[in-house]
Structure formats: C-alpha cells, structure tokens
Write an enzyme that holds these catalytic residues in place. Structure first.
Site, PDB file in Angstrom:
ATOM      1  N   LYS A  17       0.867  -1.191   0.000  1.00  0.00           N
ATOM      2  CA  LYS A  17       0.000   0.000   0.000  1.00  0.00           C
ATOM      3  C   LYS A  17       0.896   1.230   0.000  1.00  0.00           C
ATOM      4  O   LYS A  17       1.787   1.372   0.834  1.00  0.00           O
ATOM      5  CB  LYS A  17      -0.896  -0.005   1.252  1.00  0.00           C
TER       6      LYS A  17
ATOM      7  N   THR B  59      -2.913  -5.626   0.618  1.00  0.00           N
ATOM      8  CA  THR B  59      -2.378  -4.275   0.832  1.00  0.00           C
ATOM      9  C   THR B  59      -3.228  -3.546   1.871  1.00  0.00           C
ATOM     10  O   THR B  59      -2.729  -2.720   2.625  1.00  0.00           O
ATOM     11  CB  THR B  59      -2.339  -3.480  -0.483  1.00  0.00           C
TER      12      THR B  59
ATOM     13  N   HIS C 159      -9.365  17.290   6.172  1.00  0.00           N
ATOM     14  CA  HIS C 159      -9.982  16.373   7.136  1.00  0.00           C
ATOM     15  C   HIS C 159      -9.005  15.313   7.644  1.00  0.00           C
ATOM     16  O   HIS C 159      -8.234  14.743   6.865  1.00  0.00           O
ATOM     17  CB  HIS C 159     -11.185  15.681   6.498  1.00  0.00           C
TER      18      HIS C 159
HETATM   19  O1  URC Z   1     -15.614  23.558  10.415  1.00  0.00           O
HETATM   20  C1  URC Z   1     -16.407  22.967   9.646  1.00  0.00           C
HETATM   21  N1  URC Z   1     -17.281  23.675   8.890  1.00  0.00           N
HETATM   22  C2  URC Z   1     -18.165  23.076   8.029  1.00  0.00           C
HETATM   23  O2  URC Z   1     -18.963  23.771   7.328  1.00  0.00           O
HETATM   24  C3  URC Z   1     -18.115  21.670   7.940  1.00  0.00           C
HETATM   25  N2  URC Z   1     -18.812  20.766   7.193  1.00  0.00           N
HETATM   26  C4  URC Z   1     -18.341  19.535   7.516  1.00  0.00           C
HETATM   27  O3  URC Z   1     -18.737  18.465   7.012  1.00  0.00           O
HETATM   28  N3  URC Z   1     -17.347  19.632   8.450  1.00  0.00           N
HETATM   29  C5  URC Z   1     -17.189  20.952   8.724  1.00  0.00           C
HETATM   30  N4  URC Z   1     -16.348  21.607   9.563  1.00  0.00           N
END
Ligand code: URC
Length: 298
Positions: A12, A57, A247
């Site tokens: 991976k 993997t 994220h």
């Molecule tokens: O700080 C955030 N604002 C958003 O508008 C949002 N939308 C989301 O899915 N996560 C987040 N986090």
C-alpha cells in the site's frame, strides 16, 4: 518459448498517518506518509491468482495504523520503518522481505504572545507571499497576502449542532483535528506602508488567532483571524480568506482490539471542505479597482 515472473513486490502506497501524542497537554504530532511493500513467495498470485501467500495491501495499511497505537506512537521514522519491516517478515512465514518507505512532514509549534502553543502547529512548506498592484491613471491599489500557510491544531476544535438530513453521516465531535492551508489577501488603505513589517505582523496575527481560538467551526476560526487583523492593523481595509478543511479521520482500531483515544488519524487529501469569506471594516474606503484582475475567491 518460456515465460517467467521476474522481481516483484507489492503493498500500500502513501498511507497518511497522523499520530497525536497526548501524554501531556503539550501535544506532539507525527505526520507521516508510509509506503509498505512486501516481497516473498508471490509466484502463485501472479501466475494462477492464488492469494494464499498474498497479505492484502489493505491489511498492510491497517497494520501501519494499528502499530502506531500499539507502540505508543511511531518514534523516529527509521525505527518505525524497521519495526514494520520486521513485523511483516517475522510474523508471516510467506513474507521474505519488505520495503518500508516513510516520509515525515515536520510541524513547528506556533509561537504566541504567551509562548509556544500546546496544540497548534504550522508547517514550513509551500507558503508564498503575494501582492497585486493595480494602477489606473493616478489611482493605485495594493492587495497583498499569502498562500498555503499550513496550520494544524491537534485539539481545541469541535463541530456539532448542524442540521441533519437523511444524507448526513458525519458524527458530531467535541474534539477533532483542525487543519488548513490558509490563503489570505488583504487590501491596504493607501499605498504608503512598511510592507515587510505589515506582512510579518498580519501573518503573526493570523497564526495567533488560529492557535488561540477554541473553534466551533472553521468558519468561526476564519472570522476570528480576520477580526484580529482588522483590530490591530488600521492600514488594512478588508481581508479575504480561502481555507480548505483538511480532514483527519479517526481510524477505527476496534477490529484489532485497540481503542483510539484521538491519537491515530487518517489524513485525507481530498475531498476537502472549502471555506471562504471576506472580513471587512464597515467604514472601509471603497475598494475601487483594487480587486480587478486579482485571482479571486468569494
Ligand atoms: O468547520 C467545519 N465547517 C463546516 O462547514 C463543515 N462541514 C463539515 O462536514 N465539516 C465541517 N467543519
């Protein structure tokens, strides 16, 4: 004519692992990109599709995350890579060799007026200072900024209270990683400034507000950053931000009998949230042509 399988390996690539050491309130983070590849008796998987000696993997990826938890962190990347390689070779009799490549992205603690911050970091990297000057006859405008100022907080960020529809799966959280690459552009009032000094001060104000805002949404952090700049720098009429929400997803280690108290994260590169806004003085002088031909957002 004989045909045979030559050298081969598989695994991976680019497992994005962020580990947060929360042993004390002064968090330490490791941000790694791990590529695991294994060698062994892989003749049959190639020639007849027999997977009996093919450690998936996906399992290699899970092992990287699980070991970061089991070993209480990664330690030096050389040690982590060696331990992973030894694990794969020693624990699986059909694996004879391993190549474990690790890249580490280094983060610096953000310095604030109160000293180095416990859980807010910035990353040296692609950060760029920018300016766009517009001149029309005698009139001149200056819009300056920066791109890709990469910052991360390992705690002090929540997100909840949003509307739920039948398509909502996002769990509410009162403790998440908040990470973004800040692009900002601000419009100066007038053209006679110590631009180097202003730039350094505005950058610091943005970093400090990012670090010190207990965030309920990235939008709120953005607004606090803009407000801090406008309150401290009278020469700035308005500031515009474009900030991806980079994220970090908590890895579910429960299938391996491990808990994950906000320590081991998968750092996703896309998709990402995209948060943009202007923060402005209500008595700011008219923008005129300041933003004309400025590659824009909002
Ligand atoms: O700080 C955030 N604002 C958003 O508008 C949002 N939308 C989301 O899915 N996560 C987040 N986090």
């Amino acid at each position: 004519m004989g045909i045979r399988l030559g050298d081969n390996q598989y695994g991976k690539a680019e497992v994005r692992l962020v580990h947060v050491n929360r042993d004390t309130d002064v968090h330490r983070i490791k941000d790694l990109n791990v590529t695991s590849q294994l060698q062994g008796d892989l003749e049959d998987v190639h020639t007849v599709g027999d997977n009996a000696k093919c450690l998936p993997t996906d399992t290699q990826k899970n092992t990287v995350y699980a070991k970061a938890r089991e070993w209480g962190g990664t330690g030096a990347i050389e040690d982590f890579a060696l331990r992973l390689a030894r694990h794969f070779v020693d624990e699986h009799e059909y694996v004879s060799g391993a190549r474990q490549e690790v890249q580490e992205y280094s983060w610096n603690r953000i310095n604030t007026a109160h000293g180095p911050h416990d859980h807010a970091f910035s990353r040296d990297g692609a950060e760029t200072r920018t300016t766009v000057i517009h001149k029309d006859g005698d009139r001149e405008w200056v819009v300056s900024g920066f791109e890709a100022l990469t910052v991360l907080k390992s705690t002090g960020s929540e997100f909840h209270g949003y509307p739920k529809t039948k398509y909502t799966t996002l769990p509410e959280t009162d403790d998440r990683i908040l990470a973004t690459d800040v692009t900002a552009r601000w419009r100066y009032i007038g053209v006679d400034h110590d631009y180097d000094k202003a730039y350094a001060a505005i950058r610091d104000l943005c970093l400090e507000a990012f670090a010190e805002t207990h965030s309920l949404a990235l939008q709120q952090t953005l607004y606090e950053m803009g407000k801090a700049v406008l309150e401290a720098r009278p020469e700035v009429a308005e500031i515009r931000f474009s900030m991806p929400n980079n994220h970090h997803f908590l890895v579910d280690l429960s299938p391996f009998g491990l808990d994950n108290p906000n320590e081991v994260f998968f750092a996703a590169d896309r998709p990402y949230g995209k948060i943009e806004a202007v923060v402005e003085r209500d008595d700011a002088p008219d923008a005129g042509d300041a933003w004309k031909n400025v590659p824009g957002f909002v």
